[in-house]
Design a protein around this motif. Structure first.
Motif, PDB file in Angstrom:
ATOM      1  N   ARG A 214      -8.620   8.517  -5.315  1.00  0.00           N
ATOM      2  CA  ARG A 214      -7.202   8.831  -5.174  1.00  0.00           C
ATOM      3  C   ARG A 214      -6.460   7.704  -4.454  1.00  0.00           C
ATOM      4  N   ILE A 215      -7.195   6.958  -3.635  1.00  0.00           N
ATOM      5  CA  ILE A 215      -6.584   5.827  -2.927  1.00  0.00           C
ATOM      6  C   ILE A 215      -6.665   4.543  -3.744  1.00  0.00           C
ATOM      7  N   THR A 216      -7.828   4.282  -4.331  1.00  0.00           N
ATOM      8  CA  THR A 216      -8.041   2.989  -4.986  1.00  0.00           C
ATOM      9  C   THR A 216      -7.332   2.881  -6.333  1.00  0.00           C
ATOM     10  N   ARG A 217      -7.103   3.999  -7.022  1.00  0.00           N
ATOM     11  CA  ARG A 217      -6.382   3.910  -8.296  1.00  0.00           C
ATOM     12  C   ARG A 217      -4.967   3.353  -8.108  1.00  0.00           C
ATOM     13  N   ALA A 220      -5.255  -0.324  -7.238  1.00  0.00           N
ATOM     14  CA  ALA A 220      -5.569  -1.165  -8.398  1.00  0.00           C
ATOM     15  C   ALA A 220      -4.335  -1.365  -9.263  1.00  0.00           C
ATOM     16  N   ALA A 221      -3.578  -0.281  -9.457  1.00  0.00           N
ATOM     17  CA  ALA A 221      -2.349  -0.398 -10.253  1.00  0.00           C
ATOM     18  C   ALA A 221      -1.353  -1.337  -9.576  1.00  0.00           C
ATOM     19  N   LEU A 222      -1.244  -1.239  -8.244  1.00  0.00           N
ATOM     20  CA  LEU A 222      -0.334  -2.117  -7.515  1.00  0.00           C
ATOM     21  C   LEU A 222      -0.788  -3.567  -7.604  1.00  0.00           C
ATOM     22  N   THR A 223      -2.106  -3.799  -7.524  1.00  0.00           N
ATOM     23  CA  THR A 223      -2.634  -5.164  -7.645  1.00  0.00           C
ATOM     24  C   THR A 223      -2.299  -5.761  -9.009  1.00  0.00           C
ATOM     25  N   ASN A 224      -2.526  -4.976 -10.072  1.00  0.00           N
ATOM     26  CA  ASN A 224      -2.192  -5.462 -11.419  1.00  0.00           C
ATOM     27  C   ASN A 224      -0.704  -5.747 -11.554  1.00  0.00           C
ATOM     28  N   ARG A 225       0.105  -4.879 -10.929  1.00  0.00           N
ATOM     29  CA  ARG A 225       1.549  -5.075 -11.009  1.00  0.00           C
ATOM     30  C   ARG A 225       1.960  -6.362 -10.289  1.00  0.00           C
ATOM     31  N   VAL A 226       1.372  -6.617  -9.118  1.00  0.00           N
ATOM     32  CA  VAL A 226       1.689  -7.842  -8.372  1.00  0.00           C
ATOM     33  C   VAL A 226       1.299  -9.069  -9.181  1.00  0.00           C
ATOM     34  N   GLU A 227       0.133  -9.014  -9.832  1.00  0.00           N
ATOM     35  CA  GLU A 227      -0.290 -10.155 -10.645  1.00  0.00           C
ATOM     36  C   GLU A 227       0.670 -10.387 -11.810  1.00  0.00           C
ATOM     37  N   GLU A 236      10.552  -5.171 -15.176  1.00  0.00           N
ATOM     38  CA  GLU A 236      10.129  -4.181 -16.162  1.00  0.00           C
ATOM     39  C   GLU A 236       8.666  -3.796 -15.928  1.00  0.00           C
ATOM     40  N   GLY A 237       8.380  -2.496 -16.023  1.00  0.00           N
ATOM     41  CA  GLY A 237       7.004  -2.029 -15.876  1.00  0.00           C
ATOM     42  C   GLY A 237       6.600  -1.724 -14.453  1.00  0.00           C
ATOM     43  N   GLN A 238       7.572  -1.488 -13.565  1.00  0.00           N
ATOM     44  CA  GLN A 238       7.224  -1.103 -12.197  1.00  0.00           C
ATOM     45  C   GLN A 238       6.478   0.227 -12.198  1.00  0.00           C
ATOM     46  N   ILE A 239       5.511   0.374 -11.286  1.00  0.00           N
ATOM     47  CA  ILE A 239       4.677   1.573 -11.257  1.00  0.00           C
ATOM     48  C   ILE A 239       5.339   2.641 -10.393  1.00  0.00           C
ATOM     49  N   GLU A 240       5.039   3.896 -10.733  1.00  0.00           N
ATOM     50  CA  GLU A 240       5.549   5.019  -9.958  1.00  0.00           C
ATOM     51  C   GLU A 240       4.693   5.203  -8.702  1.00  0.00           C
ATOM     52  N   PRO A 241       5.328   5.509  -7.565  1.00  0.00           N
ATOM     53  CA  PRO A 241       4.545   5.756  -6.340  1.00  0.00           C
ATOM     54  C   PRO A 241       3.628   6.969  -6.508  1.00  0.00           C
ATOM     55  N   THR A 242       2.344   6.794  -6.302  1.00  0.00           N
ATOM     56  CA  THR A 242       1.358   7.871  -6.382  1.00  0.00           C
ATOM     57  C   THR A 242       0.374   7.741  -5.230  1.00  0.00           C
ATOM     58  N   GLY A 243      -0.467   8.769  -5.061  1.00  0.00           N
ATOM     59  CA  GLY A 243      -1.489   8.744  -4.027  1.00  0.00           C
ATOM     60  C   GLY A 243      -0.986   9.284  -2.705  1.00  0.00           C
ATOM     61  N   PRO A 244      -1.699   9.027  -1.613  1.00  0.00           N
ATOM     62  CA  PRO A 244      -1.270   9.481  -0.286  1.00  0.00           C
ATOM     63  C   PRO A 244       0.091   8.908   0.097  1.00  0.00           C
ATOM     64  N   ASP A 245       0.715   9.500   1.117  1.00  0.00           N
ATOM     65  CA  ASP A 245       2.069   9.082   1.509  1.00  0.00           C
ATOM     66  C   ASP A 245       2.125   7.607   1.891  1.00  0.00           C
ATOM     67  N   HIS A 254       7.213  -2.143  -2.322  1.00  0.00           N
ATOM     68  CA  HIS A 254       6.963  -3.280  -3.211  1.00  0.00           C
ATOM     69  C   HIS A 254       7.966  -3.304  -4.363  1.00  0.00           C
ATOM     70  N   ASN A 255       8.263  -2.150  -4.928  1.00  0.00           N
ATOM     71  CA  ASN A 255       9.250  -2.105  -6.017  1.00  0.00           C
ATOM     72  C   ASN A 255      10.607  -2.617  -5.541  1.00  0.00           C
ATOM     73  N   ALA A 256      10.995  -2.191  -4.312  1.00  0.00           N
ATOM     74  CA  ALA A 256      12.270  -2.665  -3.771  1.00  0.00           C
ATOM     75  C   ALA A 256      12.229  -4.173  -3.522  1.00  0.00           C
ATOM     76  N   MET A 257      11.100  -4.670  -3.053  1.00  0.00           N
ATOM     77  CA  MET A 257      10.965  -6.105  -2.809  1.00  0.00           C
ATOM     78  C   MET A 257      11.064  -6.886  -4.122  1.00  0.00           C
ATOM     79  N   GLU A 258      10.418  -6.374  -5.175  1.00  0.00           N
ATOM     80  CA  GLU A 258      10.531  -7.036  -6.475  1.00  0.00           C
ATOM     81  C   GLU A 258      11.987  -7.148  -6.910  1.00  0.00           C
ATOM     82  N   ALA A 259      12.738  -6.050  -6.748  1.00  0.00           N
ATOM     83  CA  ALA A 259      14.140  -6.066  -7.155  1.00  0.00           C
ATOM     84  C   ALA A 259      14.932  -7.107  -6.368  1.00  0.00           C
TER      85      ALA A 259
END
Length: 472
Positions: A214-217, A220-227, A236-245, A254-259
């Protein structure tokens, strides 16, 4: 073979598994030692109980009463299960438990068990036994003369040893010989511990794996997005916040920083476009005006100055735009790209050659890759007089090498030479020192592709620049 996993999930699970294994191993050692201590204590106290005359006699009378009661009341009622239990009773027959003899039980060639002998002496001393001599030894039951007398009867023993103690009181010449059968270590506790460990592994590691997933998924998605963002600078293709708070907040930040980064890059491009337009337009007008200058030498000098400013401006704008490619990289034959660049210099009469090499295809932004290679060749020709270009494949990298026969670069200045406006020659003359942006731009282009620029001095003299680009 890599034993330590790379992923966070694998490392945490392996650490927990190793810690659990160590804890269970320590528990097994402690349980085994405790079991052995209880076993030894039981053996010694049983020997002491049998060797003491008064307690032995009371014990014998109690056994006779119990046996008489069993014969009167239960003879006809015992089931086959009870008889089977009696058949495999591991207690020694009464005749073997205590024997009165004229000689010591220690036979020739046998060794005394000094540790047990010392412990038994302590127990007997606490009971005020009058110890004249005491012997304790271990013996295979099948090699014991007393045991041999009952061999072949219904009595059976599992694997183990006879612990024999002989006591001679101070006021007697006879030996009291007591025997206790000591079974081999019980494996059931160890088996129980193994089963317990397996259950703990299944439950603990299984639950932990679910929690870590639940934490690493999201990680991993955030790592792929950063790459992806590092390559494209596209929101385009920003990920939705998921997992623990905590992870949700990290992804949202991170999404706000990208923008914000994209907004600043867009502002930079607009600003650079305005600067380029505002500077190049008066430079073009100035280039037209100098045509009215009658002195040809002065006119040529002014034109060269305007051209130098224009090229420097182009380099600065190019360096600022690296990494903002609008199109994805294309799989390109780097050999053909190198041949095209070499041909440009050959058409200008420059001494540039291309060595034979393998065919290497890599995903690149063609315009930027050509610009980087052109800058390296231009530097080699300017400082070394000649340039030799070669292409090779090393592991997962395509390597474009540009070698010259110039003076090279002092080792302590190689890193500085790739910084903006650093030059090997102090003047601003493009024919000698240049603007100091060629290597900086080549390094930025290499890093844009996920590669690097490497400068080394050749042993035979000159500099070798390597443009290393990943193959995929």
């Amino acid at each position: 073979m890599r034993l330590w996993p790379r992923s966070l999930l694998g490392q945490v699970l392996l650490a927990v598994a190793v810690a659990l294994l160590i804890a269970q191993a320590i528990s097994a050692v402690l349980l085994y030692r405790s079991s052995e201590q209880r076993r030894e204590s039981a053996i010694l106290h049983s020997l002491a109980f049998r060797l003491e005359s008064s307690q032995a006699e009371r014990h014998e009378r109690r056994e006779r009463r119990i046996r008489q009661h069993d014969n009167d009341e239960d003879d006809d009622k015992r089931s086959s299960l009870t008889r089977e239990k009696d058949k495999h009773d591991r207690r020694l027959p009464r005749a073997l438990r205590l024997e009165i003899t004229d000689k010591s039980p220690l036979a020739d060639g046998e060794q005394r068990d000094l540790a047990r002998e010392k412990a038994l002496r302590t127990i007997l001393s606490e009971e005020d036994a009058r110890i004249g001599d005491l012997v304790v030894l271990s013996r295979d039951p099948h090699h014991d003369a007393a045991f041999a007398r009952i061999a072949g009867t219904q009595f059976e023993l599992p694997d183990g040893e006879l612990v024999i103690a002989g006591l001679r009181l101070t006021d007697s010449d006879q030996w009291r010989v007591a025997r206790v059968f000591a079974r081999n270590g019980d494996q059931r506790a160890l088996q129980t511990l193994v089963v317990q460990t397996a259950v703990l592994y299944l439950v603990l590691v299984g639950i932990l794996a679910l929690l870590l997933r639940r934490i690493t998924r999201p990680l991993a998605a955030l790592t792929n997005r950063v790459e992806r963002f590092a390559r494209s600078q596209d929101t385009e293709g920003q990920i939705e916040p998921t997992g623990p708070d905590d992870l949700r907040r990290l992804i949202a930040a991170h999404n706000a920083m990208e923008a914000r980064i994209v907004a600043m890059l867009d502002e930079k491009d607009v600003m650079l476009g305005a600067i380029g337009h505002d500077l190049k337009t008066p430079l073009a007008a100035l280039r037209v005006r100098i045509e009215s200058v009658e002195d040809e030498t002065e006119r040529a000098r002014m034109a060269a100055g305007i051209e130098d400013i224009t090229r420097s401006l182009d380099d600065i704008l190019s360096l600022a735009r690296v990494g903002r490619a609008s199109e994805p990289p294309e799989r390109t034959d780097l050999g053909a790209l190198a041949a095209a660049v070499v041909e440009e210099f050959e058409d200008m009469g420059q001494p540039v050659t291309l060595a034979d090499g393998p065919r290497v295809v890599a995903p690149v932004h063609v315009t930027w890759a050509r610009r980087a290679l052109r800058n390296l060749v231009s530097n080699a020709v300017r400082y070394g007089g000649t340039a030799e270009v070669s292409l090779d494949r090393e592991g997962n990298d395509a390597v474009l090498r540009v070698s010259d026969n110039g003076p090279g670069i002092p080792t302590d200045r190689i890193a500085d030479m790739m910084e903006p406006f650093a030059r090997g020659e102090a003047s601003r003359n493009r024919e000698t020192g240049g603007t100091g942006l060629g290597l900086t731009l080549a390094r930025a282009i290499a890093e844009q592709h996920g590669g690097r620029l490497v400068l080394t001095n050749r042993p035979e003299g000159g500099l070798m620049a390597e443009l290393r680009l990943p193959l995929g």
